[in-house]
Structures are given as structure tokens and as C-alpha cells.
Design a protein around this motif. Structure first.
Motif, PDB file in Angstrom:
ATOM      1  N   UNK A  68       0.979  -1.473  -0.145  1.00  0.00           N
ATOM      2  CA  UNK A  68      -0.058   0.056   0.008  1.00  0.00           C
ATOM      3  C   UNK A  68       0.872   1.204   0.130  1.00  0.00           C
ATOM      4  N   UNK A  69       0.835   2.158  -1.138  1.00  0.00           N
ATOM      5  CA  UNK A  69       1.588   3.340  -1.148  1.00  0.00           C
ATOM      6  C   UNK A  69       0.995   4.410  -0.051  1.00  0.00           C
ATOM      7  N   UNK A  70       2.111   5.077   0.660  1.00  0.00           N
ATOM      8  CA  UNK A  70       1.794   6.415   1.156  1.00  0.00           C
ATOM      9  C   UNK A  70       1.659   7.335   0.230  1.00  0.00           C
ATOM     10  N   UNK A  71       0.399   8.183   0.340  1.00  0.00           N
ATOM     11  CA  UNK A  71       0.116   9.172  -0.793  1.00  0.00           C
ATOM     12  C   UNK A  71      -0.449  10.560  -0.225  1.00  0.00           C
ATOM     13  N   UNK A  72      -0.033  11.732  -0.824  1.00  0.00           N
ATOM     14  CA  UNK A  72      -0.638  12.665  -0.230  1.00  0.00           C
ATOM     15  C   UNK A  72      -0.886  13.760  -1.342  1.00  0.00           C
ATOM     16  N   UNK A  73      -1.830  14.765  -0.941  1.00  0.00           N
ATOM     17  CA  UNK A  73      -2.465  15.711  -1.965  1.00  0.00           C
ATOM     18  C   UNK A  73      -1.541  16.838  -2.517  1.00  0.00           C
ATOM     19  N   UNK A  74      -1.208  17.036  -3.752  1.00  0.00           N
ATOM     20  CA  UNK A  74      -0.757  18.133  -4.328  1.00  0.00           C
ATOM     21  C   UNK A  74      -1.547  18.559  -5.586  1.00  0.00           C
ATOM     22  N   UNK A  75      -1.447  19.985  -6.010  1.00  0.00           N
ATOM     23  CA  UNK A  75      -1.937  20.230  -7.061  1.00  0.00           C
ATOM     24  C   UNK A  75      -0.850  20.976  -8.029  1.00  0.00           C
ATOM     25  N   UNK A  76      -0.510  20.726  -9.216  1.00  0.00           N
ATOM     26  CA  UNK A  76       0.089  21.106 -10.145  1.00  0.00           C
ATOM     27  C   UNK A  76      -0.484  22.046 -10.876  1.00  0.00           C
ATOM     28  N   UNK A  77       0.011  23.444 -10.974  1.00  0.00           N
ATOM     29  CA  UNK A  77      -0.491  24.421 -11.770  1.00  0.00           C
ATOM     30  C   UNK A  77      -0.082  24.491 -13.259  1.00  0.00           C
ATOM     31  N   UNK A  78      -1.075  24.691 -14.144  1.00  0.00           N
ATOM     32  CA  UNK A  78      -0.438  24.585 -15.457  1.00  0.00           C
ATOM     33  C   UNK A  78      -1.144  25.710 -16.021  1.00  0.00           C
ATOM     34  N   UNK A  79      -0.620  26.302 -17.231  1.00  0.00           N
ATOM     35  CA  UNK A  79      -1.235  27.430 -17.924  1.00  0.00           C
ATOM     36  C   UNK A  79      -0.830  27.335 -19.250  1.00  0.00           C
ATOM     37  N   UNK A  80      -1.688  27.774 -20.292  1.00  0.00           N
ATOM     38  CA  UNK A  80      -1.734  27.852 -21.684  1.00  0.00           C
ATOM     39  C   UNK A  80      -2.600  28.772 -22.567  1.00  0.00           C
ATOM     40  N   UNK A  87      -4.003  22.189 -19.434  1.00  0.00           N
ATOM     41  CA  UNK A  87      -3.898  20.900 -18.818  1.00  0.00           C
ATOM     42  C   UNK A  87      -2.710  19.930 -19.230  1.00  0.00           C
ATOM     43  N   UNK A  88      -2.279  20.196 -20.504  1.00  0.00           N
ATOM     44  CA  UNK A  88      -1.162  19.557 -20.998  1.00  0.00           C
ATOM     45  C   UNK A  88       0.048  20.060 -20.411  1.00  0.00           C
ATOM     46  N   UNK A  89       0.190  21.354 -20.134  1.00  0.00           N
ATOM     47  CA  UNK A  89       1.414  21.886 -19.402  1.00  0.00           C
ATOM     48  C   UNK A  89       1.445  21.272 -18.051  1.00  0.00           C
ATOM     49  N   UNK A  90       0.173  21.185 -17.426  1.00  0.00           N
ATOM     50  CA  UNK A  90       0.291  20.481 -16.199  1.00  0.00           C
ATOM     51  C   UNK A  90       0.790  19.036 -16.101  1.00  0.00           C
ATOM     52  N   UNK A  91       0.321  18.467 -17.251  1.00  0.00           N
ATOM     53  CA  UNK A  91       0.589  16.874 -17.216  1.00  0.00           C
ATOM     54  C   UNK A  91       2.266  17.159 -17.317  1.00  0.00           C
ATOM     55  N   UNK A  92       2.798  17.955 -18.027  1.00  0.00           N
ATOM     56  CA  UNK A  92       4.330  17.835 -18.413  1.00  0.00           C
ATOM     57  C   UNK A  92       4.824  18.329 -17.085  1.00  0.00           C
ATOM     58  N   UNK A  93       4.441  19.171 -16.514  1.00  0.00           N
ATOM     59  CA  UNK A  93       5.156  19.682 -15.051  1.00  0.00           C
ATOM     60  C   UNK A  93       4.944  18.555 -13.991  1.00  0.00           C
ATOM     61  N   UNK A  94       3.875  17.844 -14.124  1.00  0.00           N
ATOM     62  CA  UNK A  94       3.600  16.895 -12.774  1.00  0.00           C
ATOM     63  C   UNK A  94       4.683  15.575 -13.342  1.00  0.00           C
ATOM     64  N   UNK A  95       4.742  15.394 -14.554  1.00  0.00           N
ATOM     65  CA  UNK A  95       5.702  14.295 -14.875  1.00  0.00           C
ATOM     66  C   UNK A  95       6.920  14.532 -14.600  1.00  0.00           C
ATOM     67  N   UNK A  96       7.592  15.763 -14.822  1.00  0.00           N
ATOM     68  CA  UNK A  96       8.949  15.992 -14.438  1.00  0.00           C
ATOM     69  C   UNK A  96       8.960  16.193 -12.951  1.00  0.00           C
ATOM     70  N   UNK A  97       7.979  16.667 -12.252  1.00  0.00           N
ATOM     71  CA  UNK A  97       8.309  16.641 -10.852  1.00  0.00           C
ATOM     72  C   UNK A  97       8.323  15.419 -10.168  1.00  0.00           C
ATOM     73  N   UNK A  98       7.545  14.343 -10.688  1.00  0.00           N
ATOM     74  CA  UNK A  98       7.317  13.014 -10.201  1.00  0.00           C
ATOM     75  C   UNK A  98       8.028  11.926 -10.874  1.00  0.00           C
ATOM     76  N   UNK A 145      -4.253  20.811 -11.468  1.00  0.00           N
ATOM     77  CA  UNK A 145      -4.083  19.331 -11.670  1.00  0.00           C
ATOM     78  C   UNK A 145      -3.920  18.812 -10.262  1.00  0.00           C
ATOM     79  N   UNK A 146      -5.072  18.076  -9.688  1.00  0.00           N
ATOM     80  CA  UNK A 146      -5.119  17.363  -8.565  1.00  0.00           C
ATOM     81  C   UNK A 146      -4.556  16.030  -8.417  1.00  0.00           C
TER      82      UNK A 146
END
Length: 434
Positions: free
Chosen positions: A352-364, A371-382, A410-411
Motif C-alpha cells: 500500500x503506497x503512502x500518498x498525499x495531495x498536491x496540485x500542479x498548476x498549468x497554464x496555456x 492541462x497538457x502543461x500541467x501534465x508535463x510539469x507533474x511528470x517532471x516533478x514526479x 491538476x489534483x
């Protein structure tokens, strides 16, 4: 940036004329772990109708944070937002042809004498009241397509739209009613005295519309985002950009996300040494999307704690909103949910993973682009593929609209192990009592 004395608590009372960037005069340096206090003038409408401004807001001069270097991040703990205005005017806008060249927020000119960014004086009230000091022409770039004036109760819990007589009375004492700080240089929007939609009562929940860190290039402050920034691409004024790639230098301070309010933590990229935190554009309230493109702009006081996160290296902001502002699917687990999950994990032989909430802000340019910008930022972050980001956001989060046409949150419930690696797990644990 000149060396400045490091202060544990820094009060800022000087503002820019609508620009953010490393060459703006700095307000001072606050200690890592220190406190910033501001009393900012209203954003949007006031600067919009004041032709001397180069952008659509009036934000603080940049604030250096001790030890912040390019590639780091600054966690801004939003401790308090207090509305000081007793009223404001807002609505949807119309542009006045001839009062600007390519961008009504940026390259203002007098429609009669042609003076660029003309100095103006106030003569009377109403939409004809902002006059060129040189020739006397109406020099403002904006009027209301549909506008209304709002008064607030003493506790700033509700706002009420008023009729023509009340709006006229507020216009006569506009500076006082807007509570503009001493060093503000805008004309108060109450001068325009719009009075459509009288008698509507609205809930208030103050937040900060434009807060973040300084970009490495100079930008109009209202255009420091992927949607408003589109107006800079190909523009012929001093802040024009050649391509979308140039807009990657933005820091997305102009978010207009209503969850950026007391109790939230905003994590911002450091793209110039010192970070250059700035604050402005407080709003008394706003629904998701800011559908009129404008809302209840107010003067107000903010109290912010700052904390440097070394080597986080993010492109845009992350938001840890208040627990009650999270969508249900992205909330931390209850004890009962975790107990049920643990039983399932044991039954099916998975960890069972331990997880916590984050929101990644994207703009375009559009919501899809944001949303695509937020996907890119989340992918790089994690360090995740887009497929995994999409999967986790579908199963444990989603996307929310901050502002139309193009700012999103992006939640996601993110693996705490990943957040530990990036140095922000302690913030998530602190914020959600994990």
C-alpha cells in the motif's frame, strides 16, 4: 541585485507600474523562514484605467529571500489576507479603440494627442473622468460592457451590489472607499460607478490573484501566465516575445485561483537569484473560471511566511490548498479508509503506497493547453510518464479550472516517496496532518 540587510520580518509598501522582472527595484531581503507583510492596492480595474501602467496590475516590488538560488523553490505560506476596501466596481470589459496600439493592458496612448503611457488627471466621475494631462482627452483604454458596484459588510463576509445613487456616492469618495495605500499610483475603479445588477448578495472569501516569483525576463505583471502571455507573442511593444518558447520564462504568478487563500501553501520556482517574491491583485471573491475575466478587486493586507526548498527545479507553481478546498477524490484518507485499504493490500499481496495531495498548476492558451502543461510539469516533478500522470489524476484527482481561458489545477494523490525525494514531503505532511 544589490546586497541588502536580511530582515526576519519585511514590510513592503512600494509597487511597480505593472511590470515584473529582475530589473525592477527590489523591496529588500527577508530571511529564509521569515515573514513578509504587504498592503497592496487593488489589481486589474484600477491599473487598467490608468494609462501610465505597463501591465494590468499594481504589485509589490520584488522581495529577495535569503539563500534562494536559481533552481530552488520558495514555499509561500499564506497566513492572512485582510480586505481593507469597503467597496469595489467590476464587470466585463470593453476596449476603447484608439487608446492603445496592440494590447489595451500594455501599450497605452492618448487617442487624441498620441502621447504614450500618458499622465492623466481625474475630472469628475464616470467613464469619461480619466483625462490626458496634456490635451484633456479621455485617455483610458477600458470601459464596462456590463458593470456593477459592490459594498462589503464590516466583517467582509458578504458583498451587495448597489444602485445608481449608491454607486454615485461611492465614486465621490473613491480613493477612501478603495483604501488605496499611500504609494499606489492607480485611479480607483469606483470612479466609473457602474450600477447594473443591484440587490445581488454574494459570499466573500478573499484570496490573492497574483503572487509568485520573478521571471528572468521583464513581463507585464498581468501577462505572467500562459494564457494572458499569448498577447505578447509577436507584439511590437517593448515586451513582445518572438515565440511560444520565449513564454516558457514565465513563472505563472497571475493564477486567479481562489484556493490561494489563508491556510494554503504555494510553492514557486526560483528563476532569478533571490526569488523575487511579489504580491498583488487581491480579490474579495470569485467563482471558478473568473468568467467575466475580472472579479471583485480590492486593496488588502497579506501576511506570508517564506521557506526556501533547495534544488526542487520546477517550471511553475505547486499548490497545497486547505483540506476543505480539495475535491473529495483527492482528500487524504480517513483512518477507516486506510484500514480498509490495508486489508485489501494484504488480501491481494500488494504494498500500500503512502500518498498525499498536491496540485500542479498549468497554464496555456486554452484549458486543454493548460492541462497538457500541467501534465508535463507533474511528470517532471514526479518522474512519471504522461500515462501514469493521467492515470493517477483520473483515479485520485482531476483537473479544476482556475481561470478561463487557460489556468488549471491538476489534483493528484502523489506517492510520498516521490515527494520525499523532491524535498517537499514535509510540507504535505504539515499541511494535511499526515
Amino acid at each position: 541585485m544589490a546586497q541588502r540587510e536580511i530582515q526576519q520580518e519585511l514590510s513592503v509598501d512600494q509597487f511597480t507600474l505593472g511590470l515584473v522582472g529582475p530589473d525592477q527595484e527590489w523591496a529588500g531581503t527577508v530571511a529564509d523562514g521569515g515573514t513578509v507583510r504587504t498592503h497592496t492596492p487593488a489589481g486589474c480595474w484600477g491599473p487598467m484605467i490608468t494609462p501610465e501602467f505597463r501591465g494590468g496590475h499594481e504589485v509589490t516590488r520584488p522581495i529577495a529571500v535569503e539563500g534562494a538560488e536559481v533552481g530552488d523553490a520558495i514555499a509561500i505560506h499564506i497566513e492572512d489576507v485582510e480586505v481593507t476596501s469597503i467597496a469595489t466596481s467590476t464587470g466585463s470589459m470593453r476596449e476603447r479603440e484608439g487608446a492603445f496600439d496592440s494590447d489595451p493592458f500594455v501599450d497605452h496612448r492618448c487617442p487624441e494627442c498620441g502621447a504614450e503611457w500618458p499622465e492623466t488627471v481625474v475630472e469628475g466621475t464616470g467613464e469619461e473622468s480619466i483625462r490626458c494631462a496634456e490635451c484633456g482627452a479621455n485617455a483610458s483604454s477600458f470601459g464596462f460592457e456590463y458593470g456593477y458596484t459592490v459594498v462589503f459588510d464590516d466583517e467582509r463576509t458578504v458583498g451587495l451590489t448597489v444602485d445608481e445613487e449608491a454607486a454615485d456616492g461611492l465614486a465621490e469618495r473613491a480613493d477612501e472607499a478603495m483604501a488605496l495605500p499611500e504609494n499606489s499610483r492607480q485611479h480607483p475603479i469606483l470612479l466609473y460607478k457602474p450600477s447594473e445588477m443591484p440587490g445581488a448578495l454574494g459570499h466573500l472569501r478573499p484570496f490573492i490573484g497574483n503572487v509568485g516569483t520573478t521571471p528572468p525576463i521583464e513581463l507585464p505583471d498581468s501577462h505572467n501566465a500562459g494564457d494572458f502571455g499569448q498577447f505578447l507573442i509577436g507584439a511590437e511593444h517593448d515586451w513582445g516575445l518572438e515565440s511560444e518558447d520565449d513564454l516558457e520564462e514565465r513563472t505563472d504568478g497571475h493564477m486567479d485561483i481562489s484556493e490561494v487563500r489563508p491556510g494554503a501553501i504555494l510553492i514557486c520556482p526560483v528563476k532569478v537569484d533571490g526569488g523575487g517574491v511579489y504580491v498583488g491583485d487581491l480579490h474579495a471573491n470569485q467563482g471558478d473560471g473568473e468568467l467575466s475575466l475580472h472579479t471583485t478587486d480590492v486593496s488588502g493586507r497579506t501576511t506570508l511566511g517564506v521557506e526556501v526548498i533547495k534544488d526542487l527545479d520546477i517550471d511553475g507553481p505547486l499548490l497545497l490548498p486547505n483540506r476543505e478546498d480539495l475535491p473529495h477524490i483527492a482528500e487524504p484518507y480517513t483512518d477507516e479508509e486506510r484500514e480498509a485499504g490495508t486489508a485489501l493490500a494484504e488480501e491481494y499481496g500488494v504494498d500500500l503506497e503512502e500518498m498525499g495531495p498536491i496540485q500542479v498548476i498549468g497554464s496555456g492558451a486554452t484549458i486543454n493547453d493548460a492541462t497538457e502543461n500541467a501534465f508535463d510539469r507533474a511528470g517532471k516533478l514526479l518522474d512519471m510518464s504522461e500515462g501514469e500522470v493521467r492515470g493517477r489524476c483520473t483515479f485520485t484527482g482531476g483537473v479544476q479550472i482556475g481561470r478561463l481561458p487557460g489556468v488549471v489545477q491538476l489534483d493528484m494523490l502523489a506517492p510520498m516517496a516521490k515527494l520525499e525525494e523532491r524535498g517537499i514531503a514535509h510540507l504535505v505532511r504539515e499541511q494535511y496532518d499526515l
